[in-house]
Structures are given as C-alpha cells and as structure tokens.
Scaffold this motif. Structure first.
Motif, PDB file in Angstrom:
ATOM      1  N   ILE A 219       0.838  -1.203   0.000  1.00  0.00           N
ATOM      2  CA  ILE A 219       0.000   0.000   0.000  1.00  0.00           C
ATOM      3  C   ILE A 219       0.870   1.250   0.000  1.00  0.00           C
ATOM      4  O   ILE A 219       0.583   2.227  -0.692  1.00  0.00           O
ATOM      5  N   LYS A 220       1.952   1.230   0.757  1.00  0.00           N
ATOM      6  CA  LYS A 220       2.870   2.375   0.770  1.00  0.00           C
ATOM      7  C   LYS A 220       3.469   2.573  -0.623  1.00  0.00           C
ATOM      8  O   LYS A 220       3.586   3.703  -1.105  1.00  0.00           O
ATOM      9  N   SER A 221       3.808   1.485  -1.281  1.00  0.00           N
ATOM     10  CA  SER A 221       4.325   1.552  -2.646  1.00  0.00           C
ATOM     11  C   SER A 221       3.274   2.121  -3.595  1.00  0.00           C
ATOM     12  O   SER A 221       3.582   2.947  -4.462  1.00  0.00           O
ATOM     13  N   LEU A 222       2.023   1.699  -3.428  1.00  0.00           N
ATOM     14  CA  LEU A 222       0.927   2.213  -4.249  1.00  0.00           C
ATOM     15  C   LEU A 222       0.735   3.710  -4.022  1.00  0.00           C
ATOM     16  O   LEU A 222       0.566   4.479  -4.977  1.00  0.00           O
ATOM     17  N   ALA A 223       0.745   4.148  -2.767  1.00  0.00           N
ATOM     18  CA  ALA A 223       0.581   5.570  -2.460  1.00  0.00           C
ATOM     19  C   ALA A 223       1.696   6.391  -3.094  1.00  0.00           C
ATOM     20  O   ALA A 223       1.449   7.462  -3.658  1.00  0.00           O
ATOM     21  N   GLN A 224       2.918   5.890  -3.048  1.00  0.00           N
ATOM     22  CA  GLN A 224       4.042   6.599  -3.651  1.00  0.00           C
ATOM     23  C   GLN A 224       3.878   6.675  -5.170  1.00  0.00           C
ATOM     24  O   GLN A 224       4.098   7.722  -5.782  1.00  0.00           O
ATOM     25  N   ALA A 225       3.456   5.568  -5.795  1.00  0.00           N
ATOM     26  CA  ALA A 225       3.255   5.553  -7.249  1.00  0.00           C
ATOM     27  C   ALA A 225       2.131   6.509  -7.651  1.00  0.00           C
ATOM     28  O   ALA A 225       2.238   7.211  -8.664  1.00  0.00           O
ATOM     29  N   ALA A 226       1.043   6.551  -6.859  1.00  0.00           N
ATOM     30  CA  ALA A 226      -0.059   7.474  -7.157  1.00  0.00           C
ATOM     31  C   ALA A 226       0.408   8.915  -7.027  1.00  0.00           C
ATOM     32  O   ALA A 226       0.113   9.763  -7.879  1.00  0.00           O
ATOM     33  N   GLN A 227       1.151   9.187  -5.968  1.00  0.00           N
ATOM     34  CA  GLN A 227       1.672  10.541  -5.766  1.00  0.00           C
ATOM     35  C   GLN A 227       2.554  10.945  -6.944  1.00  0.00           C
ATOM     36  O   GLN A 227       2.420  12.053  -7.486  1.00  0.00           O
ATOM     37  N   ASP A 228       3.429  10.063  -7.379  1.00  0.00           N
ATOM     38  CA  ASP A 228       4.307  10.349  -8.515  1.00  0.00           C
ATOM     39  C   ASP A 228       3.508  10.590  -9.791  1.00  0.00           C
ATOM     40  O   ASP A 228       3.801  11.505 -10.558  1.00  0.00           O
ATOM     41  N   ALA A 229       2.476   9.761 -10.026  1.00  0.00           N
ATOM     42  CA  ALA A 229       1.649   9.898 -11.227  1.00  0.00           C
ATOM     43  C   ALA A 229       0.852  11.201 -11.221  1.00  0.00           C
ATOM     44  O   ALA A 229       0.467  11.694 -12.283  1.00  0.00           O
ATOM     45  N   LEU A 230       0.615  11.750 -10.050  1.00  0.00           N
ATOM     46  CA  LEU A 230      -0.167  12.981  -9.899  1.00  0.00           C
ATOM     47  C   LEU A 230       0.717  14.213  -9.720  1.00  0.00           C
ATOM     48  O   LEU A 230       0.307  15.203  -9.124  1.00  0.00           O
ATOM     49  N   GLY A 231       1.941  14.152 -10.209  1.00  0.00           N
ATOM     50  CA  GLY A 231       2.820  15.316 -10.200  1.00  0.00           C
ATOM     51  C   GLY A 231       3.725  15.432  -9.001  1.00  0.00           C
ATOM     52  O   GLY A 231       4.349  16.462  -8.796  1.00  0.00           O
ATOM     53  N   GLY A 232       3.807  14.386  -8.191  1.00  0.00           N
ATOM     54  CA  GLY A 232       4.655  14.428  -7.006  1.00  0.00           C
ATOM     55  C   GLY A 232       3.992  15.211  -5.893  1.00  0.00           C
ATOM     56  O   GLY A 232       2.856  15.666  -6.017  1.00  0.00           O
ATOM     57  N   PRO A 233       4.701  15.381  -4.790  1.00  0.00           N
ATOM     58  CA  PRO A 233       4.125  16.124  -3.661  1.00  0.00           C
ATOM     59  C   PRO A 233       4.065  17.616  -3.960  1.00  0.00           C
ATOM     60  O   PRO A 233       4.855  18.118  -4.767  1.00  0.00           O
ATOM     61  N   PRO A 234       3.129  18.323  -3.350  1.00  0.00           N
ATOM     62  CA  PRO A 234       3.093  19.779  -3.528  1.00  0.00           C
ATOM     63  C   PRO A 234       4.412  20.394  -3.088  1.00  0.00           C
ATOM     64  O   PRO A 234       4.939  20.039  -2.041  1.00  0.00           O
ATOM     65  N   GLY A 235       4.962  21.237  -3.891  1.00  0.00           N
ATOM     66  CA  GLY A 235       6.215  21.892  -3.540  1.00  0.00           C
ATOM     67  C   GLY A 235       7.433  21.003  -3.639  1.00  0.00           C
ATOM     68  O   GLY A 235       8.526  21.409  -3.291  1.00  0.00           O
ATOM     69  N   GLY A 236       7.284  19.766  -4.053  1.00  0.00           N
ATOM     70  CA  GLY A 236       8.415  18.870  -4.251  1.00  0.00           C
ATOM     71  C   GLY A 236       8.931  18.182  -3.006  1.00  0.00           C
ATOM     72  O   GLY A 236       9.873  17.422  -3.085  1.00  0.00           O
ATOM     73  N   ALA A 237       8.342  18.399  -1.828  1.00  0.00           N
ATOM     74  CA  ALA A 237       8.809  17.729  -0.605  1.00  0.00           C
ATOM     75  C   ALA A 237       8.159  16.364  -0.489  1.00  0.00           C
ATOM     76  O   ALA A 237       7.055  16.150  -0.951  1.00  0.00           O
ATOM     77  N   ALA A 238       8.841  15.424   0.140  1.00  0.00           N
ATOM     78  CA  ALA A 238       8.263  14.097   0.375  1.00  0.00           C
ATOM     79  C   ALA A 238       7.074  14.233   1.298  1.00  0.00           C
ATOM     80  O   ALA A 238       7.171  14.835   2.352  1.00  0.00           O
ATOM     81  N   ALA A 239       5.924  13.657   0.882  1.00  0.00           N
ATOM     82  CA  ALA A 239       4.726  13.838   1.681  1.00  0.00           C
ATOM     83  C   ALA A 239       3.915  12.561   1.870  1.00  0.00           C
ATOM     84  O   ALA A 239       2.836  12.610   2.382  1.00  0.00           O
ATOM     85  N   VAL A 240       4.418  11.410   1.467  1.00  0.00           N
ATOM     86  CA  VAL A 240       3.671  10.178   1.696  1.00  0.00           C
ATOM     87  C   VAL A 240       3.693   9.892   3.183  1.00  0.00           C
ATOM     88  O   VAL A 240       4.747   9.844   3.804  1.00  0.00           O
ATOM     89  N   GLN A 241       2.503   9.762   3.756  1.00  0.00           N
ATOM     90  CA  GLN A 241       2.397   9.546   5.180  1.00  0.00           C
ATOM     91  C   GLN A 241       1.617   8.269   5.423  1.00  0.00           C
ATOM     92  O   GLN A 241       0.400   8.261   5.298  1.00  0.00           O
ATOM     93  N   PRO A 242       2.284   7.184   5.771  1.00  0.00           N
ATOM     94  CA  PRO A 242       1.543   5.954   6.029  1.00  0.00           C
ATOM     95  C   PRO A 242       0.748   6.064   7.326  1.00  0.00           C
ATOM     96  O   PRO A 242       1.039   6.896   8.173  1.00  0.00           O
ATOM     97  N   GLY A 243      -0.281   5.224   7.457  1.00  0.00           N
ATOM     98  CA  GLY A 243      -1.085   5.198   8.666  1.00  0.00           C
ATOM     99  C   GLY A 243      -0.305   4.626   9.832  1.00  0.00           C
ATOM    100  O   GLY A 243       0.848   4.199   9.701  1.00  0.00           O
ATOM    101  N   LEU A 244      -0.941   4.593  10.985  1.00  0.00           N
ATOM    102  CA  LEU A 244      -0.309   4.126  12.215  1.00  0.00           C
ATOM    103  C   LEU A 244       0.248   2.721  12.068  1.00  0.00           C
ATOM    104  O   LEU A 244       1.393   2.451  12.439  1.00  0.00           O
ATOM    105  N   VAL A 245      -0.538   1.802  11.503  1.00  0.00           N
ATOM    106  CA  VAL A 245      -0.075   0.427  11.342  1.00  0.00           C
ATOM    107  C   VAL A 245       1.113   0.381  10.396  1.00  0.00           C
ATOM    108  O   VAL A 245       2.100  -0.308  10.648  1.00  0.00           O
TER     109      VAL A 245
END
Length: 177
Positions: free
Chosen positions: A134-160
């Motif tokens: 799921i973390k890999s999927l979130a990163q791929a979706a973020q990349d496909a959507l232009g990366g994080p706003p402002g270019g900073a890493a922003a993938v934030q996994p849930g507590l688990v």
C-alpha cells in the motif's frame, strides 16, 4: 482475518485531477503492485489481475472491482472481491480527496477480510506485507499525480504502516515497482 489499513499522501494535482485518476482504471490499475492485467466490464466495474501471495507462495488472482460510491472531486469508494486457490479477499477501499493551498491530500482506507490457507500460513507477515504494498501504491499514485506539492516528500503511512518492518531481506522477496 481482518486487515484494516489507512494512510494519506499529498499530490501536486488539483482534486479534480486526482479524482479522475483514481476513477480511471486504465490509469490507476497499472500502478498497483504486481499488476498483471485489466479487463473493463462497465464504467464502474472492472477486473484487475494481480500476482498475490507471499514470497514462497505466489499466484495470480482476478480481483473484481466495483465503484460503489463517488462524489467528484471529494471521494471514491470501491468494493473488491478476489479469489485465489489459497484464499479469498473481500474489501472496501475508500479515497477521500481534500484540496490544499496547492494540490490535494488523499486519505485512504482499506477494510478487508482475508480467509483461506494463505491467510493461515502467512498470518504473521500478511499485514506488514500489505502495508508495504500500500505504501508503494501511495508513492506511485503521488508520482503519477505530479509528485508532492512543492516537491517535498509527503507520503504519510497510517499508524499500522509506520510500525511495519520490511521483510524483503528476510524472505528474499522482490520489491514492487
């Protein structure tokens, strides 16, 4: 076995573009970890073929997917049903999309029931492996959507997901791309 996962990521794309991406299986399905194929049956239903399992026990599964709720550009909800020789998975996956000053934040949840031999054999590692994918999927979706706003890493996994350790080296599995 209940498998409940959640997290969020931020993307440079505006909410409408995020919604369009998540609701277009031709765009979204190929970024799924271990994606093997896609068959569309209607505007809201499709089947995704994935390679599933743990490193020692793998196989293909056709995951029937149906969009059961949506409001552009705020949220999308899918119902999923996957069958494999070693098990069954039924799940609901929800994406909530919020505008940011620039870009969007996507909060996602997965509520799944996994049963069968695979769930029994891989009980201790199933959730950490699912979190990793799921973390890999979130990163791929973020990349496909232009990366994080402002270019900073922003993938934030849930507590688990934050507590899950990588099993790649231990089990000798390959990582998803």
């Amino acid at each position: 076995m209940n498998v409940n996962l959640n997290g969020q990521f931020e993307a440079a794309a505006e909410p409408e573009a995020v919604y369009d991406f998540i609701t277009d299986p031709d765009k979204f399905a190929p970024i799924l970890p271990y994606f093997k194929g896609l068959t569309k049956t209607s505007e809201t239903e499709f089947t995704v073929t994935l390679e599933v399992g743990v490193p020692q026990i793998r196989g293909k599964s056709d995951v029937q997917t149906k969009r059961i709720g949506a409001e552009r550009p705020k949220f999308v909800k899918y119902q999923l049903s996957g069958r494999h020789a070693l098990g069954i998975m039924d799940a609901k996956m929800t994406f909530e999309i919020e505008p940011l000053g620039v870009g969007s934040r996507v909060d996602w949840t997965v509520e799944a029931i996994v049963s069968g031999k695979l769930a029994s054999l891989a009980q201790g590692i199933l959730i950490p492996l699912a979190n990793r994918q799921i973390k890999s999927l979130a990163q791929a979706a973020q990349d496909a959507l232009g990366g994080p706003p402002g270019g900073a890493a922003a993938v934030q996994p849930g507590l688990v997901a934050r507590g899950a350790a990588s099993f790649k080296d231990f089990f000798g599995g390959k990582t998803a791309k």
